[in-house]
Enzyme design. Structure first.
Site, PDB file in Angstrom:
ATOM      1  CB  SER A  15      -9.719 -27.369  21.288  1.00 48.64           C
ATOM      2  OG  SER A  15      -9.494 -25.985  21.280  1.00 48.64           O
ATOM      3  CB  THR A  60      -8.241 -22.741  15.669  1.00 50.35           C
ATOM      4  OG1 THR A  60      -7.232 -21.845  16.117  1.00 50.35           O
ATOM      5  CG2 THR A  60      -7.617 -24.005  15.125  1.00 50.35           C
ATOM      6  CE  LYS A  64     -10.289 -18.247  15.966  1.00 50.46           C
ATOM      7  NZ  LYS A  64      -9.917 -17.409  17.106  1.00 50.46           N
ATOM      8  CG  ASN A  85     -14.555 -19.193  18.975  1.00 46.11           C
ATOM      9  OD1 ASN A  85     -15.777 -19.051  18.913  1.00 46.11           O
ATOM     10  ND2 ASN A  85     -13.904 -19.244  20.119  1.00 46.11           N
ATOM     11  N   GLY A 127      -5.687  -6.140  14.960  1.00 42.29           N
ATOM     12  CA  GLY A 127      -5.966  -7.207  13.996  1.00 42.29           C
ATOM     13  C   GLY A 127      -7.188  -8.011  14.401  1.00 42.29           C
ATOM     14  CE  LYS A 153      -4.453  -4.082  10.679  1.00 43.22           C
ATOM     15  NZ  LYS A 153      -3.306  -5.024  10.591  1.00 43.22           N
ATOM     16  CG  MET A 212      -5.648 -11.480  24.380  1.00 43.33           C
ATOM     17  SD  MET A 212      -6.571 -10.441  23.243  1.00 43.33           S
ATOM     18  CE  MET A 212      -7.157 -11.611  22.083  1.00 43.33           C
ATOM     19  CE1 TYR A 214      -2.691 -21.080  24.515  1.00 45.51           C
ATOM     20  CE2 TYR A 214      -1.040 -22.357  25.692  1.00 45.51           C
ATOM     21  CZ  TYR A 214      -2.046 -22.271  24.745  1.00 45.51           C
ATOM     22  OH  TYR A 214      -2.383 -23.381  24.015  1.00 45.51           O
TER      23      TYR A 214
END
Ligand code: ATR
Length: 266
Positions: A15, A60, A64, A85, A127, A153, A212, A214
């Site tokens: 970031s 992060t 969160k 976030n 999740g 869930k 999602m 990487y």
């Protein structure tokens, strides 16, 4: 104007690099630091950071949900994600919480040209990562099937989000073979090295697959498996990372940076 990302660990975070490039690109005078949060002391640290004049921050793992609870006001997408976030200090000194993860995913799917109204997306996992992206996907008129190892869930999420669109839950091992427009891996399986117990036929029939997670060096385990099965359209979540940061930058600074050059720059 001072910004930062708070997490623990934090050294791996991209970031600071991303936001510094955005600041340069849009000619904004912004300082952006990486801050190591303390598990015991996070709330006090964060309030002290804002008391010292900070204008906003990213949050992060693993903070969160704690940042979500600490904020004074929330965007709709943040409220339903129950995780934050992005924090922004408002003019009256209160803290506004947002969650740009889902918008980041939708923006990246648009970049890939993988999103058209009324498609059916399969999301693997139920999740926090899944909960964070469902509202923007439903707002983008996507029909959603959530498949999870633990059916209960996935069912809870489907119930919670059903007022916003077409969404249903299935147990991972019970998925019928059909061709999904995009299959999105939102499980934490790659992190633990586990394999997702999904029938290869379902992956093989997908028009596109998105992870999602990487990895800038090689395919993630999920994408490697899909590649071996012959799925042509594959993407990891690096574009989502860039796009969620762009949405955050827009909330803070009122300008939307261009993420395209960052695929090369980073
Ligand atoms: P996050 O906040 O990153 O989403 P989480 O809340 O711990 O992390 O959720 C992890 C998700 O990945 C869960 O849906 C989990 O499935 P269960 O609910 O059945 O535990 C899923 N997951 C993790 N490893 C997996 C694997 N090897 N195969 C399938 N699902 C997996």
């Amino acid at each position: 104007m001072l910004y930062a990302v708070w997490g623990n660990p934090i050294a791996q975070s991209k970031s600071p690099q991303i936001h510094r490039i955005f600041a340069k690109q849009t000619a904004q005078d912004v300082q952006y630091d990486a801050m190591l949060g303390d598990e015991q002391d996070f709330e006090r640290q964060l309030l002290a950071f804002f008391a010292q004049g900070a204008a906003g921050c990213n949050i992060t793992s693993p903070f969160k949900e704690r940042a979500f609870k600490l904020a004074d006001a929330h965007s709709e997408r943040c409220l339903i994600a129950e995780a934050c976030n992005t924090l922004k200090k408002l003019d009256d000194g209160t803290l506004y919480a947002d969650n740009t993860d889902g918008a980041g995913l939708v923006t990246d799917l648009q970049r890939l040209n993988w999103i058209k109204p009324n498609q059916t997306l399969l999301i693997l996992g139920a999740g926090g990562a899944t909960k964070g992206v469902l509202l923007p996907l439903l707002h983008a008129q996507q029909n959603i099937v959530i498949a999870n190892r633990t059916l209960a869930k996935a069912q809870l999420l489907a119930e919670k989000f059903s007022p916003y669109g077409n969404i249903r839950a299935v147990e991972l091992s019970q998925l019928p073979t059909q061709s999904f427009d995009v299959i999105i891996n939102a499980t934490s399986s790659g992190l633990h090295g586990g394999t997702i117990q999904i029938n290869d036929e379902i992956l093989r029939a997908a028009k596109a697959v998105y992870d999602m997670q990487y990895d800038r060096q090689k395919d993630t385990p999920f994408l490697a498996r899909c590649g071996a099965l012959g799925v042509q359209n594959r993407s990891d979540g690096f574009g989502m990372l860039l796009a969620q940061a762009a949405h955050t930058f827009h909330l803070w600074r009122g300008v939307m940076p261009n993420i395209t050059p960052l695929f090369e720059q980073l």
